[in-house]
Design a protein around this motif. Structure first.
Motif, mmCIF file in Angstrom:
data_model
loop_
_atom_site.group_PDB
_atom_site.id
_atom_site.type_symbol
_atom_site.label_atom_id
_atom_site.label_comp_id
_atom_site.label_asym_id
_atom_site.label_seq_id
_atom_site.Cartn_x
_atom_site.Cartn_y
_atom_site.Cartn_z
ATOM 1 N N CYS A 1 0.815 -1.183 -0.050
ATOM 2 C CA CYS A 1 -0.001 0.016 -0.137
ATOM 3 C C CYS A 1 0.897 1.409 0.046
ATOM 4 O O CYS A 1 0.515 2.066 -0.891
ATOM 5 C CB CYS A 1 -0.582 -0.122 0.971
ATOM 6 N N SER A 2 1.749 1.039 0.803
ATOM 7 C CA SER A 2 2.840 2.441 0.982
ATOM 8 C C SER A 2 3.634 2.489 -0.552
ATOM 9 O O SER A 2 3.638 3.701 -0.784
ATOM 10 C CB SER A 2 3.783 2.056 1.989
ATOM 11 N N SER A 3 3.991 1.453 -1.159
ATOM 12 C CA SER A 3 4.733 1.713 -2.388
ATOM 13 C C SER A 3 3.726 2.241 -3.338
ATOM 14 O O SER A 3 4.367 2.705 -4.297
ATOM 15 C CB SER A 3 5.353 0.404 -2.640
ATOM 16 N N ILE A 4 2.582 1.766 -3.384
ATOM 17 C CA ILE A 4 1.670 2.338 -4.377
ATOM 18 C C ILE A 4 1.312 3.851 -4.114
ATOM 19 O O ILE A 4 1.332 4.813 -5.107
ATOM 20 C CB ILE A 4 0.144 1.667 -4.307
ATOM 21 N N LEU A 5 0.990 4.312 -2.937
ATOM 22 C CA LEU A 5 0.510 5.524 -2.483
ATOM 23 C C LEU A 5 1.845 6.528 -2.401
ATOM 24 O O LEU A 5 1.478 7.738 -3.015
ATOM 25 C CB LEU A 5 -0.346 5.780 -1.176
ATOM 26 N N TRP A 6 2.610 6.276 -1.876
ATOM 27 C CA TRP A 6 3.835 7.096 -1.730
ATOM 28 C C TRP A 6 4.976 6.622 -2.377
ATOM 29 O O TRP A 6 6.311 7.232 -2.582
ATOM 30 C CB TRP A 6 4.291 7.099 -0.247
ATOM 31 N N ARG A 7 5.187 5.565 -3.333
ATOM 32 C CA ARG A 7 6.172 5.180 -4.049
ATOM 33 C C ARG A 7 7.334 4.881 -3.179
ATOM 34 O O ARG A 7 8.459 5.024 -3.819
ATOM 35 C CB ARG A 7 6.620 6.192 -5.222
ATOM 36 N N TYR B 1 6.521 4.613 4.400
ATOM 37 C CA TYR B 1 5.370 4.949 4.938
ATOM 38 C C TYR B 1 4.520 3.696 5.349
ATOM 39 O O TYR B 1 3.319 3.850 5.465
ATOM 40 C CB TYR B 1 4.835 5.863 4.239
ATOM 41 N N LYS B 2 4.950 2.666 5.599
ATOM 42 C CA LYS B 2 4.124 1.406 5.756
ATOM 43 C C LYS B 2 3.573 1.605 7.313
ATOM 44 O O LYS B 2 2.197 0.742 7.235
ATOM 45 C CB LYS B 2 5.281 0.202 5.998
ATOM 46 N N GLN C 1 2.181 4.471 8.637
ATOM 47 C CA GLN C 1 0.889 5.014 8.190
ATOM 48 C C GLN C 1 -0.191 4.082 7.254
ATOM 49 O O GLN C 1 -1.293 4.308 7.526
ATOM 50 C CB GLN C 1 1.308 6.489 7.317
ATOM 51 N N ALA C 2 0.540 3.470 6.455
ATOM 52 C CA ALA C 2 -0.566 2.489 5.557
ATOM 53 C C ALA C 2 -1.069 1.660 6.545
ATOM 54 O O ALA C 2 -2.476 1.512 6.155
ATOM 55 C CB ALA C 2 0.299 1.998 4.523
ATOM 56 N N ALA D 1 -4.067 3.383 8.200
ATOM 57 C CA ALA D 1 -5.078 3.876 7.384
ATOM 58 C C ALA D 1 -6.108 2.561 7.168
ATOM 59 O O ALA D 1 -7.144 2.843 6.779
ATOM 60 C CB ALA D 1 -4.621 4.303 6.198
#
Length: 317
Positions: free
Chosen positions: A229-235, A239-240, A242-243, A246
């Protein structure tokens, strides 16, 4: 040697002090029982404080703990007898998906579960707990066998996801999971699904359509992992945490959103600290739930199963 996670370092420091104190007492023949008792009390108090306030990301870390019990561990500790069955009768046997008939406290059941490995060789053999299409087809074949012989089905879910390789897609990964979803809704026997570790995406859902879906306390269940999720939203994977917040992927979140039916408590500190106690608790829940579901007719179970899953995600204003 026990493995400590980052947030367990204060506990590790105190336990190291305790071990040093006990070793010194043995060598010098000095009575330090009162000091060790006080230190043990401090360790338990600190452990309770830490584990009562875990973040979602910390629970994800616990679900992946290298010492956490896997499907084969529970089989060994819970089952009086287990006969493993192999193969999907189409391609091959998938070691990432284990299945067979078991005797649990006098109750005959079909037990299916995803299996990870403890060391590098085992992880390669088990494909890191990521089943191929033949794993899901084997699971469905065994479920149909259980239905034929009127045996309840118990599934233990612990996977980072279905195997995403090209060969898996060529052999119909999506179709195999979709067929399992369809067929599991219509099974006439009781079906109990328990997430014992990671419950990622369709890889988990492929054996998770049941009359009761339960989660161990320190597990997660989501359409995507926090890292992905972090890699998709924040590349970036940075940010894992925060993911994870969420995604609301913990057992408590799932229960509040009515996506599962219950939470199975773990020993303080996690299931990896006492495999035996965790297995006893799981065994008790399995036997009680099967006894409860066996009172219903097949028609009632199928109807309630369909209604439960159809109600998910529906919002009425």
């Amino acid at each position: 040697m026990r493995t400590y996670l980052d947030f367990e370092k204060p506990i590790a420091e105190l336990e190291t002090k305790l071990a040093d104190m006990q070793k010194l007492a043995e060598q010098s023949n000095v009575d330090v029982s009162s000091a060790t008792a006080a230190l043990q009390g401090g360790i338990e108090k600190l452990r309770k404080e830490i584990f009562e306030n875990l973040t979602r990301w910390q629970r994800v870390q616990l679900s992946r703990h290298p010492d956490r019990p896997y499907t084969l561990d529970y089989i060994q500790l819970m089952c009086d007898e287990f006969i493993e069955l192999h193969g999907d009768r189409q391609v091959r046997d998938d070691p990432a998906m284990i299945g067979g008939f078991a005797n649990i406290g006098g109750q005959s059941v079909l037990l299916i579960g995803q299996q990870k490995g403890r060391n590098t060789k085992q992880r390669q053999h088990r494909n890191f707990g990521m089943p191929n299409p033949e794993g899901y087809r084997k699971a469905l074949r065994l479920m149909k066998l259980a239905e034929k012989f009127n045996r309840p089905i118990v599934t233990l879910i612990d996977t980072p996801g279905a195997f995403p390789g090209l060969e898996a897609e060529e052999r119909g990964q999506g179709e195999a999971i979709a067929r399992n979803l369809k067929e599991m809704f219509m099974l006439k026997v009781p079906v109990l699904c328990i997430i014992i570790g990671e419950g990622a995406s369709g890889g988990a859902l492929g054996i998770a359509i049941g009359d009761r879906v339960l989660m161990l306390e320190n597990t997660w269940y989501s359409v995507i992992s926090p890292e992905s999720c972090s890699s998709i939203l924040w590349r970036s994977w940075d940010y894992k945490e925060q993911a994870a917040e969420a995604l609301k992927l913990t057992a408590r979140d799932m229960k509040e959103n009515k996506l599962i039916d219950g939470i199975i408590p773990e020993p303080l500190g996690g299931a990896h600290l006492d495999h035996g106690v965790m297995a006893l608790g799981l065994k008790k829940v399995i036997m009680e739930t099967i006894a409860e579901l066996s009172k219903l007719t097949p028609e009632q179970r199928i109807s309630e199963r369909i209604d439960k899953f159809c109600a998910m995600g529906v919002v009425i204003e």
